[in-house]
Motif scaffolding. Structure first.
Motif, PDB file in Angstrom:
ATOM      1  N   SER A  83       0.849  -1.183   0.000  1.00 21.15           N
ATOM      2  CA  SER A  83       0.000   0.000   0.000  1.00 21.15           C
ATOM      3  C   SER A  83       0.885   1.233   0.000  1.00 21.15           C
ATOM      4  O   SER A  83       1.884   1.284   0.720  1.00 21.15           O
ATOM      5  N   TRP A  93      -2.916   3.941  -3.109  1.00 17.22           N
ATOM      6  CA  TRP A  93      -3.348   2.697  -3.741  1.00 17.22           C
ATOM      7  C   TRP A  93      -3.025   1.514  -2.834  1.00 17.22           C
ATOM      8  O   TRP A  93      -2.143   1.585  -1.989  1.00 17.22           O
ATOM      9  N   ASN A  94      -3.772   0.443  -3.013  1.00 16.49           N
ATOM     10  CA  ASN A  94      -3.524  -0.864  -2.405  1.00 16.49           C
ATOM     11  C   ASN A  94      -3.395  -1.887  -3.519  1.00 16.49           C
ATOM     12  O   ASN A  94      -4.145  -1.834  -4.498  1.00 16.49           O
ATOM     13  N   LYS A  95      -2.456  -2.815  -3.372  1.00 18.57           N
ATOM     14  CA  LYS A  95      -2.343  -3.905  -4.341  1.00 18.57           C
ATOM     15  C   LYS A  95      -2.193  -5.215  -3.588  1.00 18.57           C
ATOM     16  O   LYS A  95      -1.246  -5.393  -2.810  1.00 18.57           O
ATOM     17  N   ASP A 132       5.402   2.839  -8.085  1.00 20.28           N
ATOM     18  CA  ASP A 132       3.964   2.862  -8.346  1.00 20.28           C
ATOM     19  C   ASP A 132       3.303   1.513  -8.081  1.00 20.28           C
ATOM     20  O   ASP A 132       2.110   1.347  -8.352  1.00 20.28           O
TER      21      ASP A 132
END
Length: 337
Positions: A83, A93-95, A132
């Motif tokens: 995150s 953002w969260n991934k 990113d």
């Protein structure tokens, strides 16, 4: 969708109920309700809700970026997650990675990217990402002896200027091991060191030798803080040994390693005392590049157990130590260079 089911327990008593969700809905928000009724159908236990939110992260480690934002790694539910947060803590953002497990270490690389280390299904999990969150490569590695025993500690990756890095793990025989991986994600070598148990840090020496330094605590005839110097080829160059007060062997002890810009390295050692009351002692040792101790100081703090202590060295900024006391008060200690 809502799914209802019921089960009749054959005997009275206490039971543990495990609820496991599978399928595409696992990444979405869920609420589980349990209603318990008597054999006659009368409710006698209030509904209990179990709430799972994939946006809530159990953080393990973080790395900062030049704009003041940071990347946090950990897990969301049972999946690894990264995150990015802005300078005031808002989520950019969260991934979530589509495997079970977690990331417990993130380290910056010289090219501006990051390497992540963690575990998934008894395999070592390594990934390289850009700022990113784009995944440049993703590796799950099976240890030759069948199991990676990953410790929940940071500073278990040490980067080289060319983007390659060393990493630490433990195998099923409990021997510590150091591996080296290229910038492209290829394993160059793995070496086992039986003397390595729990480690406090794996760092690249700053004395111009290009060696790796890794710290551990050994309880043999007495208690020793050890630092192993390992070459870029994986060969053991030397072991530095530092004796500590004998009374600290009564509870499991931990050591943390940091490297200084001038080539020195330092260690924060946390040792538990079992009597007269459970407490702990902390020591800071500053060492020359050849391993000779410049000085050692006792840090005057009093926590409850060694498992609650975390220590992190910031080049040029000294040490930060976190802990909490028996009255549950948290505290943060900063120690200068």
């Amino acid at each position: 969708a809502t799914t209802d089911f019921s089960y009749l327990f054959p005997n009275s008593g206490y039971y543990t109920v495990k609820l496991q969700a599978t399928g595409p809905a696992c990444s979405r928000e869920k609420t589980v309700q349990i209603h318990v009724k008597s054999p006659c159908g009368d409710p006698f236990f209030a509904a209990t809700e179990y709430f799972i939110n994939p946006n809530i992260i159990s953080g393990e480690d973080l790395a900062d970026l030049p704009d003041g934002s940071l990347i946090l790694c950990g897990r969301s539910g049972q999946q690894p997650i990264i995150s990015r947060l802005d300078a005031v803590g808002n989520v950019i953002w969260n991934k979530v990675f589509d495997v079970s497990g977690l990331f417990n270490d993130i380290e910056p690389l010289p090219d501006g990217n990051f390497v992540l280390r963690g575990q998934t299904n008894s395999r070592l999990l390594l990934a390289k990402i850009d700022p990113d969150g784009n995944v440049l490569w993703f590796q799950t590695l099976q240890n030759p002896d069948g199991f990676y025993n990953i410790e929940y500690g940071v500073n278990s990756v040490a980067a080289n200027p060319d983007g390659s890095f060393a990493f630490y793990f433990r195998g099923s025989n409990n021997s510590g091991a150091i591996g080296k991986m290229s910038a492209s994600g290829t394993v160059d070598w793995v070496r086992y060191f039986p003397i390595l148990q729990s480690i406090g840090g794996l760092r690249r020496a700053t004395d111009g030798s290009e060696d790796f330094l890794v710290s551990t605590v050994a309880v043999l005839a007495g208690l020793e803080q050890l630092v192993l110097r390992i070459s870029q080829a994986g060969n053991l160059v030397k072991i530095y040994r530092y004796s500590l007060p004998q009374q600290t062997v009564e509870i499991t002890s931990t050591g943390y390693l940091g490297v200084h810009p001038d080539g020195d390295f330092s260690l924060v050692f946390v040792g538990g005392l079992a009597s007269p009351t459970i407490s702990e002692e902390k020591y800071l040792i500053r060492c020359q590049p050849d391993g000779q101790a410049r000085w050692a100081k006792k840090i005057a703090t009093s926590g409850l157990t060694t498992s609650n202590v975390r220590a992190q060295y910031f080049p040029g900024g000294g040490w930060l130590i976190t802990d909490y006391k028996s009255n549950a008060d948290n505290y943060l200690v900063r120690i200068s260079e």
